[in-house]
Design an enzyme around this catalytic site. Sequence first.
Site, PDB file in Angstrom:
ATOM      1  N   HIS A   1      19.617   5.989   6.661  1.00 35.29           N
ATOM      2  CA  HIS A   1      19.075   4.636   6.941  1.00 35.29           C
ATOM      3  C   HIS A   1      18.110   4.276   5.819  1.00 35.29           C
ATOM      4  O   HIS A   1      16.990   4.776   5.769  1.00 35.29           O
ATOM      5  CB  HIS A   1      18.333   4.614   8.288  1.00 35.29           C
ATOM      6  CG  HIS A   1      17.845   3.254   8.672  1.00 35.29           C
ATOM      7  ND1 HIS A   1      18.062   2.708   9.920  1.00 35.29           N
ATOM      8  CD2 HIS A   1      17.149   2.303   7.989  1.00 35.29           C
ATOM      9  CE1 HIS A   1      17.521   1.502   9.987  1.00 35.29           C
ATOM     10  NE2 HIS A   1      16.951   1.228   8.812  1.00 35.29           N
TER      11      HIS A   1
ATOM     12  N   HIS B   1      16.673   1.043   2.976  1.00 33.42           N
ATOM     13  CA  HIS B   1      16.642  -0.330   2.449  1.00 33.42           C
ATOM     14  C   HIS B   1      16.421  -0.250   0.944  1.00 33.42           C
ATOM     15  O   HIS B   1      15.405   0.287   0.494  1.00 33.42           O
ATOM     16  CB  HIS B   1      15.515  -1.140   3.103  1.00 33.42           C
ATOM     17  CG  HIS B   1      15.693  -1.269   4.583  1.00 33.42           C
ATOM     18  ND1 HIS B   1      16.403  -2.293   5.162  1.00 33.42           N
ATOM     19  CD2 HIS B   1      15.283  -0.474   5.600  1.00 33.42           C
ATOM     20  CE1 HIS B   1      16.417  -2.138   6.481  1.00 33.42           C
ATOM     21  NE2 HIS B   1      15.746  -1.038   6.770  1.00 33.42           N
TER      22      HIS B   1
ATOM     23  N   LYS C   1      25.909  -3.025  11.283  1.00 32.83           N
ATOM     24  CA  LYS C   1      24.561  -2.975  11.861  1.00 32.83           C
ATOM     25  C   LYS C   1      24.327  -4.135  12.807  1.00 32.83           C
ATOM     26  O   LYS C   1      24.558  -5.302  12.461  1.00 32.83           O
ATOM     27  CB  LYS C   1      23.540  -3.033  10.716  1.00 32.83           C
ATOM     28  CG  LYS C   1      22.082  -2.995  11.134  1.00 32.83           C
ATOM     29  CD  LYS C   1      21.642  -1.594  11.513  1.00 32.83           C
ATOM     30  CE  LYS C   1      20.216  -1.564  12.055  1.00 32.83           C
ATOM     31  NZ  LYS C   1      19.217  -1.531  10.992  1.00 32.83           N
TER      32      LYS C   1
ATOM     33  N   HIS D   1      19.572  -1.588  15.684  1.00 33.39           N
ATOM     34  CA  HIS D   1      18.119  -1.753  15.735  1.00 33.39           C
ATOM     35  C   HIS D   1      17.798  -1.982  17.209  1.00 33.39           C
ATOM     36  O   HIS D   1      18.009  -3.073  17.740  1.00 33.39           O
ATOM     37  CB  HIS D   1      17.647  -2.932  14.873  1.00 33.39           C
ATOM     38  CG  HIS D   1      16.161  -3.050  14.855  1.00 33.39           C
ATOM     39  ND1 HIS D   1      15.392  -2.767  13.751  1.00 33.39           N
ATOM     40  CD2 HIS D   1      15.278  -3.375  15.843  1.00 33.39           C
ATOM     41  CE1 HIS D   1      14.115  -2.905  14.048  1.00 33.39           C
ATOM     42  NE2 HIS D   1      14.011  -3.287  15.311  1.00 33.39           N
TER      43      HIS D   1
ATOM     44  N   HIS E   1      16.201   4.710  13.765  1.00 35.23           N
ATOM     45  CA  HIS E   1      14.741   4.905  13.743  1.00 35.23           C
ATOM     46  C   HIS E   1      14.132   4.959  15.131  1.00 35.23           C
ATOM     47  O   HIS E   1      13.341   4.093  15.507  1.00 35.23           O
ATOM     48  CB  HIS E   1      14.051   3.848  12.880  1.00 35.23           C
ATOM     49  CG  HIS E   1      14.558   2.429  13.024  1.00 35.23           C
ATOM     50  ND1 HIS E   1      14.703   1.806  14.236  1.00 35.23           N
ATOM     51  CD2 HIS E   1      14.955   1.527  12.105  1.00 35.23           C
ATOM     52  CE1 HIS E   1      15.162   0.581  14.043  1.00 35.23           C
ATOM     53  NE2 HIS E   1      15.327   0.383  12.760  1.00 35.23           N
TER      54      HIS E   1
ATOM     55  N   ASP F   1      14.517   4.977   6.813  1.00 31.18           N
ATOM     56  CA  ASP F   1      14.117   3.577   6.990  1.00 31.18           C
ATOM     57  C   ASP F   1      13.064   3.194   5.955  1.00 31.18           C
ATOM     58  O   ASP F   1      12.183   2.368   6.237  1.00 31.18           O
ATOM     59  CB  ASP F   1      13.634   3.301   8.416  1.00 31.18           C
ATOM     60  CG  ASP F   1      13.507   1.806   8.704  1.00 31.18           C
ATOM     61  OD1 ASP F   1      14.139   1.015   7.983  1.00 31.18           O
ATOM     62  OD2 ASP F   1      12.778   1.443   9.642  1.00 31.18           O
TER      63      ASP F   1
HETATM   64  C1  NCD Z   1      12.831  -3.012   7.752  1.00 28.07           C
HETATM   65  C2  NCD Z   1      12.866  -3.871   6.490  1.00 28.07           C
HETATM   66  O1  NCD Z   1      11.797  -4.137   5.935  1.00 28.07           O
HETATM   67  O2  NCD Z   1      13.953  -4.247   6.042  1.00 28.07           O
HETATM   68  N1  NCD Z   1      11.488  -2.998   8.254  1.00 28.07           N
HETATM   69  C3  NCD Z   1      10.959  -2.050   9.071  1.00 28.07           C
HETATM   70  O3  NCD Z   1       9.800  -2.218   9.483  1.00 28.07           O
HETATM   71  N2  NCD Z   1      11.622  -0.986   9.422  1.00 28.07           N
HETATM   72  C4  NCD Z   1      13.820  -3.532   8.740  1.00 28.07           C
HETATM   73  C5  NCD Z   1      14.078  -2.584   9.879  1.00 28.07           C
HETATM   74  O4  NCD Z   1      14.719  -1.552   9.698  1.00 28.07           O
HETATM   75  O5  NCD Z   1      13.648  -2.880  10.992  1.00 28.07           O
HETATM   76 ZN    ZN Z   2      15.593  -0.258   8.599  1.00 27.92          ZN
END
Ligand code: NCD
Ligand code: ZN
Length: 376
Positions: free
Chosen positions: A44, A46, A130, A167, A205, A278
């Site tokens: 996971h 970003h 997702k 999520h 998460h 995450d």
């Molecule tokens: C994530 C993001 O910034 O893209 N933020 C977070 O607080 N985890 C999005 C997510 O996974 O909820």
């Molecule tokens: Zn995330």
Amino acid sequence: MSADNGEALNLEDWQFGSFSIDDLQLLDKDIMDRITITTPDDWHLHLRDGEALRTVVAHSAAQFARAIVMPNLTPPVITTALAQAYRKRILSAVPSQSLFDPLMTLYLTDNTDPDEIRRAKNSNIVLAAKYYPAGATTNSDSGVTDIGRCHAVLQAMADEGLPLLIHGEVTDPAIDVFDREKVFIERELIGIVERYPTLSIVLEHITTSHAAQFVASARPNVGATITAHHLLLNRNAIFQGGVRPHHYCLPVLKREEHRQALLKAAISGDPKFFLGTDSAPHERGTKECDGGCAGVYTAHAALEFYAEVFDAAGALDRLEGFASHHGADFYGVPRNTTRIALERSEWRVPGSFPYGEGQLVPLRAGATAAWKVVAS
Ligand code: NCD
Ligand code: ZN
């Protein structure tokens, strides 16, 4: 007593002076200063887009062989064609000596077509889709407003063998922000799990004992990722000496008893639980402001943070399963064949990294981490 005299070696009977074998195993754990494990994957992550890729892709590629890349860009990655183009942009930011493999995901909307699921599956580069409840988190405005509308898509995913990543938070403003995961499980997840028995589901998460227990007792094709920050921190960290925006993420950090439950799940050896950072970069100014963004950045030291947590729990021997085996097995992809070494060695985390035109403040900024990746 020796093993070559034909007698079976009975470790229980083995005594070393005043030590029993149990004492020695404990001592051995205490002095474990270096470990080597199969190179892990991040299930996971970003990575964002554009200039940001330069900083964050290199961090992940230094520790992980593969990563599930989340699709919440603006605009979101809603088609296979967009995922293919995004993957190319990521690959062009991967340092030249690295074989880092980004595994792509589709962002489900109310209008996702079941044919798009089939295209995704046939592409071999999209591994999952997702489900963001609309409004639940960063860039989720185009998410699903009512999962009931997605029946044909979820059935296509079950049929095609494309996992659903969730999520798991309700968006109902009447629900306390700390209860949104628990209520999501009750209101939505139980129903989805029951209605699509062949659908592989990852509750992303997880942050509560409710989620850990739900996943542990669900059928085998229901798993969960656990972040390093939810294992390291409880909700006190958000208010430690004042408001700490760099500890604000979604789902928000929870009470200590929930952190303990996540830790128990992570070190349990249960293959349903696996590593997903995450790691969610946001430029400093977008977090240090009124209405700041949710997301904690951990990719610069992710494996080190997990090692620290597992070490503190006396469970370093369980790190490899959690970080490098369980996720690959869940997704049905081969485990990595390379290895990576970590040493117990303190180092100072930079106060920030360059991030496009601005700065990225990582978890532990300016403070020390206890473990260091030394060779991969
Ligand atoms: C994530 C993001 O910034 O893209 N933020 C977070 O607080 N985890 C999005 C997510 O996974 O909820
Ligand atoms: Zn995330």
